[in-house]
Motif scaffolding. Structure first.
Motif, PDB file in Angstrom:
ATOM      1  N   ILE A 105       2.615 -11.583  -1.049  1.00 36.47           N
ATOM      2  CA  ILE A 105       3.091 -10.316  -0.861  1.00 36.47           C
ATOM      3  C   ILE A 105       3.617  -9.576  -2.015  1.00 36.47           C
ATOM      4  O   ILE A 105       3.618  -8.432  -2.432  1.00 36.47           O
ATOM      5  N   GLU A 106       4.536 -10.385  -2.844  1.00 38.92           N
ATOM      6  CA  GLU A 106       5.255 -10.009  -3.841  1.00 38.92           C
ATOM      7  C   GLU A 106       4.190  -9.525  -5.125  1.00 38.92           C
ATOM      8  O   GLU A 106       4.263  -8.620  -5.699  1.00 38.92           O
ATOM      9  N   VAL A 107       3.265 -10.304  -5.268  1.00 36.77           N
ATOM     10  CA  VAL A 107       2.278 -10.118  -6.318  1.00 36.77           C
ATOM     11  C   VAL A 107       1.472  -8.914  -5.874  1.00 36.77           C
ATOM     12  O   VAL A 107       1.118  -7.890  -6.699  1.00 36.77           O
ATOM     13  N   LEU A 108       1.005  -8.744  -4.655  1.00 28.83           N
ATOM     14  CA  LEU A 108       0.423  -7.668  -4.208  1.00 28.83           C
ATOM     15  C   LEU A 108       1.029  -6.303  -4.505  1.00 28.83           C
ATOM     16  O   LEU A 108       0.491  -5.335  -4.847  1.00 28.83           O
ATOM     17  N   GLU A 109       2.390  -6.318  -3.994  1.00 32.20           N
ATOM     18  CA  GLU A 109       3.261  -5.313  -4.174  1.00 32.20           C
ATOM     19  C   GLU A 109       3.168  -4.726  -5.687  1.00 32.20           C
ATOM     20  O   GLU A 109       3.152  -3.602  -5.782  1.00 32.20           O
ATOM     21  N   GLU A 166       0.895  -5.611   5.362  1.00 31.48           N
ATOM     22  CA  GLU A 166       2.290  -6.087   5.734  1.00 31.48           C
ATOM     23  C   GLU A 166       2.090  -5.867   7.370  1.00 31.48           C
ATOM     24  O   GLU A 166       2.829  -6.942   7.890  1.00 31.48           O
ATOM     25  N   ASP A 167       1.532  -4.920   7.878  1.00 28.21           N
ATOM     26  CA  ASP A 167       1.527  -4.872   9.393  1.00 28.21           C
ATOM     27  C   ASP A 167       1.001  -6.155  10.026  1.00 28.21           C
ATOM     28  O   ASP A 167       1.615  -6.465  11.199  1.00 28.21           O
ATOM     29  N   LEU A 168      -0.246  -6.434   9.478  1.00 30.79           N
ATOM     30  CA  LEU A 168      -1.054  -7.681   9.867  1.00 30.79           C
ATOM     31  C   LEU A 168      -0.265  -9.204   9.712  1.00 30.79           C
ATOM     32  O   LEU A 168       0.001  -9.759  10.657  1.00 30.79           O
ATOM     33  N   ILE A 169       0.570  -9.081   8.491  1.00 30.27           N
ATOM     34  CA  ILE A 169       1.414 -10.410   8.408  1.00 30.27           C
ATOM     35  C   ILE A 169       2.730 -10.178   9.488  1.00 30.27           C
ATOM     36  O   ILE A 169       2.740 -11.310   9.983  1.00 30.27           O
ATOM     37  N   LYS A 170       3.211  -9.206   9.686  1.00 33.30           N
ATOM     38  CA  LYS A 170       4.187  -9.091  10.575  1.00 33.30           C
ATOM     39  C   LYS A 170       3.715  -9.434  11.935  1.00 33.30           C
ATOM     40  O   LYS A 170       4.436 -10.172  12.837  1.00 33.30           O
ATOM     41  N   LYS A 171       2.693  -9.086  12.436  1.00 32.10           N
ATOM     42  CA  LYS A 171       2.141  -9.260  13.725  1.00 32.10           C
ATOM     43  C   LYS A 171       1.881 -10.782  13.978  1.00 32.10           C
ATOM     44  O   LYS A 171       1.849 -11.420  14.936  1.00 32.10           O
ATOM     45  N   LYS A 172       1.537 -11.690  12.858  1.00 35.08           N
ATOM     46  CA  LYS A 172       1.505 -12.996  12.989  1.00 35.08           C
ATOM     47  C   LYS A 172       0.516 -13.446  13.865  1.00 35.08           C
ATOM     48  O   LYS A 172       0.600 -14.440  14.547  1.00 35.08           O
ATOM     49  N   LYS A 173      -0.766 -12.693  13.770  1.00 31.41           N
ATOM     50  CA  LYS A 173      -1.750 -13.185  14.591  1.00 31.41           C
ATOM     51  C   LYS A 173      -2.566 -14.404  13.900  1.00 31.41           C
ATOM     52  O   LYS A 173      -3.273 -14.243  13.132  1.00 31.41           O
ATOM     53  N   ASP A 174      -2.279 -15.722  14.563  1.00 28.18           N
ATOM     54  CA  ASP A 174      -3.166 -16.857  14.274  1.00 28.18           C
ATOM     55  C   ASP A 174      -3.754 -17.368  15.183  1.00 28.18           C
ATOM     56  O   ASP A 174      -3.813 -18.622  15.696  1.00 28.18           O
ATOM     57  N   ILE A 175      -4.832 -16.709  15.724  1.00 25.89           N
ATOM     58  CA  ILE A 175      -5.519 -17.154  16.643  1.00 25.89           C
ATOM     59  C   ILE A 175      -6.545 -18.275  16.294  1.00 25.89           C
ATOM     60  O   ILE A 175      -6.834 -19.261  17.109  1.00 25.89           O
ATOM     61  N   ASN A 176      -7.035 -18.207  15.328  1.00 27.61           N
ATOM     62  CA  ASN A 176      -7.712 -19.275  14.365  1.00 27.61           C
ATOM     63  C   ASN A 176      -6.919 -19.728  13.306  1.00 27.61           C
ATOM     64  O   ASN A 176      -6.816 -19.669  12.067  1.00 27.61           O
ATOM     65  N   PRO A 177      -5.959 -20.460  13.459  1.00 25.95           N
ATOM     66  CA  PRO A 177      -5.186 -21.268  12.444  1.00 25.95           C
ATOM     67  C   PRO A 177      -5.673 -22.356  11.563  1.00 25.95           C
ATOM     68  O   PRO A 177      -6.816 -22.834  12.168  1.00 25.95           O
ATOM     69  N   LEU A 181      -7.104 -14.340   3.160  1.00 22.37           N
ATOM     70  CA  LEU A 181      -7.234 -14.855   1.912  1.00 22.37           C
ATOM     71  C   LEU A 181      -5.768 -15.484   1.360  1.00 22.37           C
ATOM     72  O   LEU A 181      -5.573 -16.643   0.976  1.00 22.37           O
ATOM     73  N   MET A 182      -4.789 -14.638   1.685  1.00 24.16           N
ATOM     74  CA  MET A 182      -3.413 -15.013   1.225  1.00 24.16           C
ATOM     75  C   MET A 182      -2.899 -16.231   2.346  1.00 24.16           C
ATOM     76  O   MET A 182      -2.191 -17.113   1.706  1.00 24.16           O
ATOM     77  N   LYS A 183      -3.202 -16.348   3.480  1.00 31.25           N
ATOM     78  CA  LYS A 183      -2.960 -17.532   4.411  1.00 31.25           C
ATOM     79  C   LYS A 183      -3.303 -18.706   3.793  1.00 31.25           C
ATOM     80  O   LYS A 183      -2.839 -19.765   3.746  1.00 31.25           O
ATOM     81  N   LEU A 184      -4.539 -18.592   3.337  1.00 35.18           N
ATOM     82  CA  LEU A 184      -5.586 -19.766   3.053  1.00 35.18           C
ATOM     83  C   LEU A 184      -4.869 -20.182   1.377  1.00 35.18           C
ATOM     84  O   LEU A 184      -4.748 -21.437   1.272  1.00 35.18           O
ATOM     85  N   LYS A 185      -4.575 -19.192   0.827  1.00 35.62           N
ATOM     86  CA  LYS A 185      -4.068 -19.476  -0.458  1.00 35.62           C
ATOM     87  C   LYS A 185      -2.750 -20.032  -0.434  1.00 35.62           C
ATOM     88  O   LYS A 185      -2.547 -21.080  -1.222  1.00 35.62           O
TER      89      LYS A 185
END
Length: 317
Positions: A76-80, A99-110, A209-213
């Motif tokens: 998120i730092e690099v994207l900003e 940022e909103d999606l990250i805050k919601k922390k939706k990990d239905i398929n972790p 992508l951010m989660k996977l990377k």
């Protein structure tokens, strides 16, 4: 950079580009010539050899809690920083969506992770995963392990890459990806086909992508591990029916803690895992272990594939 490979006006750009970006690292696999070592307990050894499957732990249950935040914070730092360099209202909206999606922390398929080291006899690994010398270090042939052979599963459901520890290298990877995503957004906007729904889709793909990377990014303090990881999700697309199918999530205990995991069923039926050597922790009896492993491979009718055995050189008390 990948600008020449894709059409930024293609509405499926995200799927095609991000799939390529997160696929297993063919260059690293080709350049690496040794085995990769998976440290495990006696129970893990028997489970792997008898079932011929590796176990992948749900990422949020890994030992080091800092891994969960390190990669995402950097992403998120690099994207900003990339978005700030453009001063564009559409990109500001895109950032807010991310940022909103990250805050919601939706990990239905972790994501689920299996770890390896380039070192077969490393003190920190014996202490962390090899039951302080009572466990084992299994040496896998990387090139054989990375050739997914199951016909009913798309390769894109599995990713194998070395972990990156250098912060500048991590940032450069992210910058290249974000520059292409931003160019995609600009192209759709210029052509008048950037809808709110499409921007939300791009933001969702970016977070995935951010989660996977981030799973392949670790602090430089861990670089002595020289770690590689296989990462998968607990679902895959059947190439015959094209339906999404779930891998069954199972559970095991580490002490009193319950750990969710999936079995990596990636090889064709009757194939054995490419285990070429087993390093035996010094608290084991090598003659007993040799007999046990011989029994297991005899049960498979594959005595010729019995791995080489050797003792660890690290004395542990």
């Amino acid at each position: 950079m990948y600008q020449t490979k894709y059409d930024f006006a293609d509405e499926d750009f995200c799927w095609k580009y991000l799939t390529n970006e997160t696929f297993h690292n063919e260059k690293a696999i080709k350049q690496y010539n040794g085995n990769l070592y998976h440290y495990t307990t006696p129970q893990g050894l028997i489970g792997i050899l008898e079932n011929q499957k590796l176990w992948a732990t749900e990422f949020s249950f890994l030992n080091d809690a800092s891994e969960l935040s390190y990669g995402m914070n950097l992403s998120i730092e690099v994207l900003e920083n990339e978005i700030c360099s453009h001063a564009n209202t559409i990109l500001d909206k895109y950032l807010l969506l991310v940022e909103d999606l990250i805050k919601k922390k939706k990990d239905i398929n972790p994501y689920f992770v299996t770890s390896f080291s380039e070192y077969k006899d490393l003190l920190s690994q014996w202490k962390g995963y090899g039951q302080n010398g009572q466990g084992f270090s299994l040496g896998f042939d990387l090139k054989e392990l990375s050739r997914w052979k199951r016909k009913d599963i798309l390769d894109v459901n599995y990713y194998i890459q070395p972990v990156i520890y250098n912060c500048e290298e991590q940032k450069n990877e992210l910058k290249n990806i974000y520059k292409n995503l931003i160019e995609h957004i600009f192209t759709l906007e210029t052509k008048g086909i950037l809808t709110d729904e499409k921007l939300e889709e791009i933001a969702s793909s970016s977070v995935a992508l951010m989660k996977l990377k981030s799973i392949f990014f670790k602090s430089e303090f861990f670089q002595e591990e020289k770690e590689w990881r296989i990462v998968c999700r607990n679902f895959y697309r059947n190439v015959t029916t094209w339906e999404l199918e779930q891998e069954k999530v199972k559970f095991r205990f580490i002490g009193s803690k319950i750990i969710p995991y999936v079995e990596l069923d990636i090889l064709p039926e009757k194939s054995l895992l490419p285990i070429k050597e087993i390093i035996i922790g010094t608290k084991n009896n090598i003659d007993e272990i040799n007999k046990i492993i011989s029994y297991i491979y005899t049960n498979f009718g594959q005595q010729k594939l019995i791995p080489e055995l050797e003792y660890s050189n690290i004395p542990l008390r």
